[in-house]
Design an enzyme around this catalytic site. Structure first.
Site, PDB file in Angstrom:
ATOM      1  N   ASP A   1      -5.892  -8.175   4.027  1.00 18.66           N
ATOM      2  CA  ASP A   1      -5.617  -6.845   4.571  1.00 18.66           C
ATOM      3  C   ASP A   1      -6.931  -6.099   4.764  1.00 18.66           C
ATOM      4  O   ASP A   1      -7.767  -6.053   3.851  1.00 18.66           O
ATOM      5  CB  ASP A   1      -4.704  -6.065   3.624  1.00 18.66           C
ATOM      6  CG  ASP A   1      -4.106  -4.826   4.282  1.00 18.66           C
ATOM      7  OD1 ASP A   1      -4.126  -4.737   5.520  1.00 18.66           O
ATOM      8  OD2 ASP A   1      -3.626  -3.950   3.549  1.00 18.66           O
TER       9      ASP A   1
ATOM     10  N   TYR B   1      -9.073  -2.505   6.496  1.00 19.16           N
ATOM     11  CA  TYR B   1      -9.130  -1.060   6.250  1.00 19.16           C
ATOM     12  C   TYR B   1      -9.937  -0.465   7.403  1.00 19.16           C
ATOM     13  O   TYR B   1     -11.014   0.080   7.215  1.00 19.16           O
ATOM     14  CB  TYR B   1      -9.827  -0.863   4.901  1.00 19.16           C
ATOM     15  CG  TYR B   1      -9.941   0.516   4.314  1.00 19.16           C
ATOM     16  CD1 TYR B   1      -8.827   1.316   4.112  1.00 19.16           C
ATOM     17  CD2 TYR B   1     -11.185   0.990   3.896  1.00 19.16           C
ATOM     18  CE1 TYR B   1      -8.949   2.560   3.521  1.00 19.16           C
ATOM     19  CE2 TYR B   1     -11.318   2.232   3.302  1.00 19.16           C
ATOM     20  CZ  TYR B   1     -10.196   3.022   3.112  1.00 19.16           C
ATOM     21  OH  TYR B   1     -10.332   4.257   2.515  1.00 19.16           O
TER      22      TYR B   1
ATOM     23  N   HIS C   1      -8.187   6.985   8.905  1.00 24.97           N
ATOM     24  CA  HIS C   1      -7.526   6.730   7.623  1.00 24.97           C
ATOM     25  C   HIS C   1      -8.544   6.620   6.496  1.00 24.97           C
ATOM     26  O   HIS C   1      -8.337   7.180   5.409  1.00 24.97           O
ATOM     27  CB  HIS C   1      -6.706   5.437   7.701  1.00 24.97           C
ATOM     28  CG  HIS C   1      -6.144   5.003   6.389  1.00 24.97           C
ATOM     29  ND1 HIS C   1      -5.152   5.697   5.729  1.00 24.97           N
ATOM     30  CD2 HIS C   1      -6.457   3.941   5.583  1.00 24.97           C
ATOM     31  CE1 HIS C   1      -4.868   5.093   4.594  1.00 24.97           C
ATOM     32  NE2 HIS C   1      -5.652   4.021   4.479  1.00 24.97           N
TER      33      HIS C   1
ATOM     34  N   ARG D   1     -11.462  10.738  -3.447  1.00 22.74           N
ATOM     35  CA  ARG D   1     -12.795  11.087  -3.963  1.00 22.74           C
ATOM     36  C   ARG D   1     -13.252  12.401  -3.343  1.00 22.74           C
ATOM     37  O   ARG D   1     -14.171  12.434  -2.520  1.00 22.74           O
ATOM     38  CB  ARG D   1     -13.799   9.977  -3.624  1.00 22.74           C
ATOM     39  CG  ARG D   1     -13.402   8.585  -4.087  1.00 22.74           C
ATOM     40  CD  ARG D   1     -14.507   7.560  -3.795  1.00 22.74           C
ATOM     41  NE  ARG D   1     -14.913   7.572  -2.397  1.00 22.74           N
ATOM     42  CZ  ARG D   1     -14.300   6.920  -1.424  1.00 22.74           C
ATOM     43  NH1 ARG D   1     -13.226   6.167  -1.692  1.00 22.74           N
ATOM     44  NH2 ARG D   1     -14.729   6.992  -0.177  1.00 22.74           N
TER      45      ARG D   1
ATOM     46  N   GLU E   1       2.275   1.925   4.563  1.00 24.66           N
ATOM     47  CA  GLU E   1       1.140   1.915   5.470  1.00 24.66           C
ATOM     48  C   GLU E   1       1.567   1.168   6.723  1.00 24.66           C
ATOM     49  O   GLU E   1       1.953  -0.011   6.658  1.00 24.66           O
ATOM     50  CB  GLU E   1      -0.090   1.256   4.836  1.00 24.66           C
ATOM     51  CG  GLU E   1      -0.697   2.102   3.731  1.00 24.66           C
ATOM     52  CD  GLU E   1      -2.023   1.573   3.210  1.00 24.66           C
ATOM     53  OE1 GLU E   1      -2.734   2.346   2.549  1.00 24.66           O
ATOM     54  OE2 GLU E   1      -2.345   0.390   3.468  1.00 24.66           O
TER      55      GLU E   1
ATOM     56  N   GLU F   1       0.871  -0.845   9.798  1.00 19.17           N
ATOM     57  CA  GLU F   1      -0.234  -1.708  10.193  1.00 19.17           C
ATOM     58  C   GLU F   1       0.221  -2.706  11.257  1.00 19.17           C
ATOM     59  O   GLU F   1       1.411  -2.865  11.532  1.00 19.17           O
ATOM     60  CB  GLU F   1      -0.777  -2.471   8.975  1.00 19.17           C
ATOM     61  CG  GLU F   1      -1.194  -1.552   7.818  1.00 19.17           C
ATOM     62  CD  GLU F   1      -1.992  -2.281   6.750  1.00 19.17           C
ATOM     63  OE1 GLU F   1      -2.518  -3.386   7.040  1.00 19.17           O
ATOM     64  OE2 GLU F   1      -2.093  -1.734   5.629  1.00 19.17           O
TER      65      GLU F   1
ATOM     66  N   ASP G   1       2.508  -2.213   4.658  1.00 20.95           N
ATOM     67  CA  ASP G   1       1.805  -2.508   3.414  1.00 20.95           C
ATOM     68  C   ASP G   1       2.231  -1.463   2.382  1.00 20.95           C
ATOM     69  O   ASP G   1       1.562  -0.458   2.171  1.00 20.95           O
ATOM     70  CB  ASP G   1       0.290  -2.460   3.668  1.00 20.95           C
ATOM     71  CG  ASP G   1      -0.525  -2.698   2.411  1.00 20.95           C
ATOM     72  OD1 ASP G   1      -0.016  -3.402   1.519  1.00 20.95           O
ATOM     73  OD2 ASP G   1      -1.652  -2.190   2.330  1.00 20.95           O
TER      74      ASP G   1
ATOM     75  N   ARG H   1       0.667   4.624  -4.852  1.00 25.13           N
ATOM     76  CA  ARG H   1      -0.591   5.371  -4.858  1.00 25.13           C
ATOM     77  C   ARG H   1      -1.058   5.749  -6.256  1.00 25.13           C
ATOM     78  O   ARG H   1      -2.271   5.815  -6.503  1.00 25.13           O
ATOM     79  CB  ARG H   1      -0.451   6.629  -4.001  1.00 25.13           C
ATOM     80  CG  ARG H   1      -0.144   6.378  -2.540  1.00 25.13           C
ATOM     81  CD  ARG H   1      -1.193   5.516  -1.875  1.00 25.13           C
ATOM     82  NE  ARG H   1      -0.934   5.409  -0.437  1.00 25.13           N
ATOM     83  CZ  ARG H   1      -1.606   4.622   0.381  1.00 25.13           C
ATOM     84  NH1 ARG H   1      -2.566   3.842  -0.091  1.00 25.13           N
ATOM     85  NH2 ARG H   1      -1.319   4.582   1.666  1.00 25.13           N
TER      86      ARG H   1
ATOM     87  N   GLN I   1      -2.472   2.526  -7.631  1.00 23.43           N
ATOM     88  CA  GLN I   1      -3.700   2.251  -6.880  1.00 23.43           C
ATOM     89  C   GLN I   1      -4.841   3.163  -7.320  1.00 23.43           C
ATOM     90  O   GLN I   1      -5.973   2.712  -7.524  1.00 23.43           O
ATOM     91  CB  GLN I   1      -3.439   2.422  -5.381  1.00 23.43           C
ATOM     92  CG  GLN I   1      -4.659   2.205  -4.500  1.00 23.43           C
ATOM     93  CD  GLN I   1      -4.383   2.545  -3.039  1.00 23.43           C
ATOM     94  OE1 GLN I   1      -3.294   2.982  -2.680  1.00 23.43           O
ATOM     95  NE2 GLN I   1      -5.375   2.350  -2.193  1.00 23.43           N
TER      96      GLN I   1
ATOM     97  N   TYR J   1      -8.072   1.042  -8.762  1.00 23.18           N
ATOM     98  CA  TYR J   1      -8.807   0.446  -7.644  1.00 23.18           C
ATOM     99  C   TYR J   1     -10.321   0.444  -7.804  1.00 23.18           C
ATOM    100  O   TYR J   1     -11.018  -0.298  -7.100  1.00 23.18           O
ATOM    101  CB  TYR J   1      -8.422   1.125  -6.320  1.00 23.18           C
ATOM    102  CG  TYR J   1      -9.175   2.388  -5.985  1.00 23.18           C
ATOM    103  CD1 TYR J   1     -10.157   2.385  -4.991  1.00 23.18           C
ATOM    104  CD2 TYR J   1      -8.905   3.581  -6.645  1.00 23.18           C
ATOM    105  CE1 TYR J   1     -10.834   3.544  -4.668  1.00 23.18           C
ATOM    106  CE2 TYR J   1      -9.576   4.728  -6.319  1.00 23.18           C
ATOM    107  CZ  TYR J   1     -10.541   4.717  -5.334  1.00 23.18           C
ATOM    108  OH  TYR J   1     -11.204   5.870  -5.003  1.00 23.18           O
TER     109      TYR J   1
ATOM    110  N   LYS K   1      -0.628  -2.740  -4.599  1.00 22.84           N
ATOM    111  CA  LYS K   1      -0.321  -3.277  -3.267  1.00 22.84           C
ATOM    112  C   LYS K   1       0.460  -4.592  -3.322  1.00 22.84           C
ATOM    113  O   LYS K   1       1.205  -4.912  -2.396  1.00 22.84           O
ATOM    114  CB  LYS K   1      -1.633  -3.547  -2.517  1.00 22.84           C
ATOM    115  CG  LYS K   1      -2.496  -2.327  -2.279  1.00 22.84           C
ATOM    116  CD  LYS K   1      -2.128  -1.658  -0.992  1.00 22.84           C
ATOM    117  CE  LYS K   1      -3.160  -0.628  -0.587  1.00 22.84           C
ATOM    118  NZ  LYS K   1      -2.831  -0.004   0.705  1.00 22.84           N
TER     119      LYS K   1
ATOM    120  N   THR L   1       4.803  -6.800   0.820  1.00 25.04           N
ATOM    121  CA  THR L   1       4.276  -6.518   2.158  1.00 25.04           C
ATOM    122  C   THR L   1       5.326  -6.999   3.149  1.00 25.04           C
ATOM    123  O   THR L   1       5.675  -8.187   3.148  1.00 25.04           O
ATOM    124  CB  THR L   1       2.953  -7.255   2.408  1.00 25.04           C
ATOM    125  OG1 THR L   1       1.993  -6.875   1.417  1.00 25.04           O
ATOM    126  CG2 THR L   1       2.404  -6.930   3.784  1.00 25.04           C
TER     127      THR L   1
ATOM    128  N   GLU M   1      -1.477  10.461   3.653  1.00 22.47           N
ATOM    129  CA  GLU M   1      -2.212  11.321   4.585  1.00 22.47           C
ATOM    130  C   GLU M   1      -1.347  12.473   5.092  1.00 22.47           C
ATOM    131  O   GLU M   1      -1.806  13.622   5.147  1.00 22.47           O
ATOM    132  CB  GLU M   1      -2.715  10.499   5.767  1.00 22.47           C
ATOM    133  CG  GLU M   1      -3.771   9.471   5.430  1.00 22.47           C
ATOM    134  CD  GLU M   1      -4.151   8.647   6.641  1.00 22.47           C
ATOM    135  OE1 GLU M   1      -5.045   9.064   7.391  1.00 22.47           O
ATOM    136  OE2 GLU M   1      -3.522   7.582   6.859  1.00 22.47           O
TER     137      GLU M   1
END
Length: 387
Positions: free
Chosen positions: A109, A111, A116, A125, A177, A179, A209, A213, A216, A220, A229, A233, A334
């Protein structure tokens, strides 16, 4: 005039004669014609030397056969479905029983949406630069869990895991997600160039996906996604051939600096796809795949540049497809901005993340030849309570 009697088998419909995606129904390879399926085993003699490939119970032998066989079989399918009379043995059956059409070998997968990546960086962050220094120089990705790739329609059980605290229990911030996935085939090889990437990509699917959260966010750093994750899927039940997207090819967005030579493209492999995300019957977003910073050809070149191989049945996904506006974002992280903003659904219900028994459907279309429409089969799933 075609023998196929289906109102959805027209050039102005997503699954008309310009699309012809492959799937597996009732234990045999089939091609989708409108809202029905045409099994290929009963008409295998119409495919000459490729009869054995279309008689299999999975797409993997066809994936392994390579680009010339893919071209030959698709050309013959176009002839057969456009003919005035049905080939001997042809029958049309419902598409409801479609299963995962290929055995997934490896799953990677990426990114690759700058929108995004910037949004996720600001949410996860908030006091740092949203993009890490490497992001504009290479397609960031991770090796996922092939064994938990499931076909569209498979329920998804809310996962357990650790979250910040630390605490343990069912995820409280379950997300999706949207995708686009690429199904690989052809000979086993490594160091695939961008110019030969199409020889190793059989077709295209939609991917959800699913992402926990809270799990994650706690796990992560420093090694990236893991249990947040790997629980599920989802992919489309039908694989749209790469050849169907000849009219949808576009250049990737401009960049501020050159890329390494192995990532340079000699032809455009961005794709002009329009996705749509439906949450319990409410359309909450329409992301544009043309906004993706890296193409599938660049992703495949990067995935194999170190000597890692690509083989038939490998699947790699684009990463979340997001655009600059709120109605073009590809995940609920998001759209809700990390849970800060409510999302209003039909009937006035409000959400930030997924609740038990919620259903998400992702669909997509692309421009086809001569003004037609090419479809990608939906990927859908319903959340079940934690076991």
């Amino acid at each position: 005039m075609t023998w196929v009697e289906d109102e959805a088998f027209r050039a102005d419909q997503p699954f008309g004669p310009q699309t012809l995606p492959y799937g597996v129904v009732d234990g045999q390879i089939a091609v989708r014609v409108g809202d029905q399926a045409l099994p290929l085993r009963p008409i295998a003699s119409s495919f000459g030397e490729h009869a054995e490939l279309v008689s299999a119970d999975t797409l993997n032998p066809l994936l392994a056969a390579g680009r010339q066989a893919w071209t030959d079989v698709r050309a013959r399918l176009i002839e057969l479905t456009q003919a005035a009379a049905a080939p001997k043995g042809a029958t049309l059956i419902p598409i409801d029983n479609a299963v995962l059409p290929f055995q997934v070998a490896d799953y990677v997968d990426f990114y690759s949406s700058k929108y995004h990546a910037e949004n996720a960086g600001r949410i996860f962050r908030p006091h740092d630069e949203p993009l890490l220094p490497n992001w504009t120089h290479l397609p960031v990705g991770y090796h996922g869990r092939a064994g938990t790739v499931v076909v569209s329609g498979t329920p998804v059980v809310r996962p357990h895991g650790q979250r910040k605290g630390p605490a343990f229990g069912p995820s409280q911030r379950l997300d999706i997600e949207a995708e686009v996935g690429f199904v690989c085939g052809g000979p086993v090889t490594s160091r695939v160039s961008t110019s030969s990437a199409a020889d190793h990509v059989f077709g295209v699917v939609l991917v959800n996906d699913w992402s926990a959260r809270d799990i994650q966010g706690w796990e992560y750093q420093p090694l990236g996604p893991f249990l947040g994750k790997s629980f599920a899927t989802s992919v489309s039940a039908w694989v749209t051939p790469l050849d169907a997207f000849s009219a949808a090819r576009v250049h990737t967005p401009p960049r501020n600096h050159p890329v390494q030579e192995y990532l340079v493209e000699d032809q455009p492999w961005g794709l002009d796809l329009l996705l749509q995300i439906d949450w319990n019957g409410t359309i909450v977003s329409r992301p544009r795949f043309a906004d993706m910073f890296y193409s599938f050809a660049q992703q495949l070149a990067h995935m194999t540049v170190n000597g890692a191989t690509v083989r038939p049945g490998d699947l790699f996904a684009s990463g979340t497809v997001s655009g600059p506006d709120r109605d073009q974002l590809g995940c609920f992280l998001e759209i809700s901005w990390g849970g800060r903003d409510k999302i209003t659904l039909a009937g006035g219900e409000q959400r930030t993340f997924l609740e038990d028994h919620d259903t998400v459907r992702i669909t997509a279309t692309a421009p086809g030849p001569d003004g037609s429409v090419v479809g990608l089969a939906e990927v859908a799933g319903t959340v079940l309570p934690a076991s």
